[in-house]
Design a protein around this motif. Sequence first.
Motif, PDB file in Angstrom:
ATOM      1  N   VAL A  97       2.449  -1.746   1.702  1.00 28.29           N
ATOM      2  CA  VAL A  97       1.343  -0.983   1.129  1.00 28.29           C
ATOM      3  C   VAL A  97       0.069  -1.812   1.292  1.00 28.29           C
ATOM      4  O   VAL A  97       0.060  -3.010   1.004  1.00 28.29           O
ATOM      5  CB  VAL A  97       1.567  -0.668  -0.361  1.00 28.29           C
ATOM      6  CG1 VAL A  97       0.382   0.125  -0.930  1.00 28.29           C
ATOM      7  CG2 VAL A  97       2.856   0.118  -0.564  1.00 28.29           C
TER       8      VAL A  97
ATOM      9  N   ARG B 114       8.458   6.465  -4.768  1.00 28.75           N
ATOM     10  CA  ARG B 114       9.088   5.477  -5.648  1.00 28.75           C
ATOM     11  C   ARG B 114      10.370   4.913  -5.045  1.00 28.75           C
ATOM     12  O   ARG B 114      10.673   3.730  -5.179  1.00 28.75           O
ATOM     13  CB  ARG B 114       9.372   6.113  -7.008  1.00 28.75           C
ATOM     14  CG  ARG B 114      10.114   5.218  -7.984  1.00 28.75           C
ATOM     15  CD  ARG B 114       9.869   5.597  -9.431  1.00 28.75           C
ATOM     16  NE  ARG B 114      10.001   6.993  -9.716  1.00 28.75           N
ATOM     17  CZ  ARG B 114      11.070   7.580 -10.300  1.00 28.75           C
ATOM     18  NH1 ARG B 114      12.109   6.843 -10.630  1.00 28.75           N
ATOM     19  NH2 ARG B 114      11.086   8.856 -10.551  1.00 28.75           N
TER      20      ARG B 114
ATOM     21  N   THR C 132       4.105   3.384  -6.716  1.00 27.53           N
ATOM     22  CA  THR C 132       2.882   2.758  -6.221  1.00 27.53           C
ATOM     23  C   THR C 132       1.791   2.833  -7.278  1.00 27.53           C
ATOM     24  O   THR C 132       1.091   1.851  -7.548  1.00 27.53           O
ATOM     25  CB  THR C 132       2.402   3.438  -4.930  1.00 27.53           C
ATOM     26  OG1 THR C 132       3.457   3.413  -3.954  1.00 27.53           O
ATOM     27  CG2 THR C 132       1.179   2.727  -4.355  1.00 27.53           C
TER      28      THR C 132
ATOM     29  N   ARG D  55       0.139   5.651  -0.335  1.00 30.99           N
ATOM     30  CA  ARG D  55       1.236   5.529  -1.298  1.00 30.99           C
ATOM     31  C   ARG D  55       2.576   5.602  -0.588  1.00 30.99           C
ATOM     32  O   ARG D  55       2.714   6.274   0.431  1.00 30.99           O
ATOM     33  CB  ARG D  55       1.167   6.648  -2.339  1.00 30.99           C
ATOM     34  CG  ARG D  55      -0.112   6.692  -3.132  1.00 30.99           C
ATOM     35  CD  ARG D  55      -0.072   7.821  -4.149  1.00 30.99           C
ATOM     36  NE  ARG D  55      -1.340   7.979  -4.835  1.00 30.99           N
ATOM     37  CZ  ARG D  55      -1.560   8.845  -5.830  1.00 30.99           C
ATOM     38  NH1 ARG D  55      -0.569   9.616  -6.251  1.00 30.99           N
ATOM     39  NH2 ARG D  55      -2.745   8.933  -6.385  1.00 30.99           N
TER      40      ARG D  55
ATOM     41  N   LYS E  47       6.332  -3.481  -1.343  1.00 27.06           N
ATOM     42  CA  LYS E  47       6.719  -2.785  -2.571  1.00 27.06           C
ATOM     43  C   LYS E  47       8.243  -2.717  -2.675  1.00 27.06           C
ATOM     44  O   LYS E  47       8.910  -2.313  -1.739  1.00 27.06           O
ATOM     45  CB  LYS E  47       6.168  -1.355  -2.567  1.00 27.06           C
ATOM     46  CG  LYS E  47       6.437  -0.616  -3.886  1.00 27.06           C
ATOM     47  CD  LYS E  47       5.992   0.830  -3.819  1.00 27.06           C
ATOM     48  CE  LYS E  47       7.031   1.731  -3.193  1.00 27.06           C
ATOM     49  NZ  LYS E  47       8.273   1.878  -4.026  1.00 27.06           N
TER      50      LYS E  47
ATOM     51  N   THR F 213       4.071  -0.246 -12.499  1.00 27.14           N
ATOM     52  CA  THR F 213       3.716   0.246 -11.182  1.00 27.14           C
ATOM     53  C   THR F 213       3.243  -0.909 -10.301  1.00 27.14           C
ATOM     54  O   THR F 213       2.855  -1.971 -10.790  1.00 27.14           O
ATOM     55  CB  THR F 213       2.585   1.289 -11.259  1.00 27.14           C
ATOM     56  OG1 THR F 213       1.368   0.639 -11.648  1.00 27.14           O
ATOM     57  CG2 THR F 213       2.922   2.403 -12.249  1.00 27.14           C
ATOM     58  N   LEU F 214       3.242  -0.678  -9.007  1.00 23.93           N
ATOM     59  CA  LEU F 214       2.725  -1.677  -8.082  1.00 23.93           C
ATOM     60  C   LEU F 214       1.239  -1.928  -8.336  1.00 23.93           C
ATOM     61  O   LEU F 214       0.776  -3.070  -8.301  1.00 23.93           O
ATOM     62  CB  LEU F 214       2.939  -1.196  -6.642  1.00 23.93           C
ATOM     63  CG  LEU F 214       2.474  -2.146  -5.538  1.00 23.93           C
ATOM     64  CD1 LEU F 214       3.278  -3.437  -5.550  1.00 23.93           C
ATOM     65  CD2 LEU F 214       2.576  -1.469  -4.180  1.00 23.93           C
TER      66      LEU F 214
ATOM     67  N   PRO G 171      -5.089   0.804  -3.756  1.00 23.57           N
ATOM     68  CA  PRO G 171      -4.161   1.172  -2.675  1.00 23.57           C
ATOM     69  C   PRO G 171      -4.777   2.235  -1.772  1.00 23.57           C
ATOM     70  O   PRO G 171      -5.376   3.205  -2.240  1.00 23.57           O
ATOM     71  CB  PRO G 171      -2.936   1.710  -3.425  1.00 23.57           C
ATOM     72  CG  PRO G 171      -3.466   2.162  -4.747  1.00 23.57           C
ATOM     73  CD  PRO G 171      -4.605   1.247  -5.077  1.00 23.57           C
TER      74      PRO G 171
ATOM     75  N   SER H 232      10.790   1.528  -0.016  1.00 24.12           N
ATOM     76  CA  SER H 232      10.341   0.138  -0.070  1.00 24.12           C
ATOM     77  C   SER H 232       9.423  -0.148   1.110  1.00 24.12           C
ATOM     78  O   SER H 232       9.323   0.639   2.058  1.00 24.12           O
ATOM     79  CB  SER H 232      11.542  -0.805  -0.037  1.00 24.12           C
ATOM     80  OG  SER H 232      12.297  -0.617   1.154  1.00 24.12           O
TER      81      SER H 232
END
Length: 214
Positions: free
Chosen positions: A54, A48, A18, A45, A12, A28-29, A42, A51
């Motif tokens: 995930v 934000r 996430t 999480r 990410k 979002t991811l 997922p 990094s």
Amino acid sequence: LYRDADLIVVAKPRGLPTVPAGGFLENTLLTLIRERDPDATPMHRLGRGTSGLVVFGRSKAARSGLARSWRDGAVQRIYRGLVEGTPSESSFAIETPIGLVEHAVLGSVYGASDDVGARPARTEVRVLGSRPSGTVVEVEIETGRPDQIRIHLAAADHPLVGDPLYGPGGTPRPGSRVLPGEGGYWLHAARLAFPHPISRDPVVVECAPPPCLR
């Protein structure tokens, strides 16, 4: 970084949520992954501003197996962070309980707390090296409380460099109106190790940290 019939592990980017939250709905991811794999879910999480790795489960059986590993403490999670100051010890553990504390905008957020309702948490820290901007540390968490790493490092008087919310002591900085999702700090999920949800064979995935954390 890893993909098979049962799970996906992705990197990410910093700044990308996430899942939908805090006004982020499509960017979002989760949205990006489901464009390729509509059933991927997922299993945990990252904040934000964090990094790194995930894990997504691709089937009901895989999600069940991954959830069991998380409950049983069979998932190793190692992070890198850049903290203020220089810790006096090369390695140490933080066991400050985490619970709800007052926040000027939201009413309450998670933070270091000695209230009866606070939950136990444990974070292990190892110093990797220092630089003019701060100290690079490796962090392993045994529990997964909300914002645990940010709170615990701040509680140890070494908050993450650039963290706009948590200051020394592990609670919101005095008068802060910053929301928990706001970034500026450097934290990276660098390594995950867990038993495969179906075969139970060991899975280890690593993600190179950004330059300032190397």
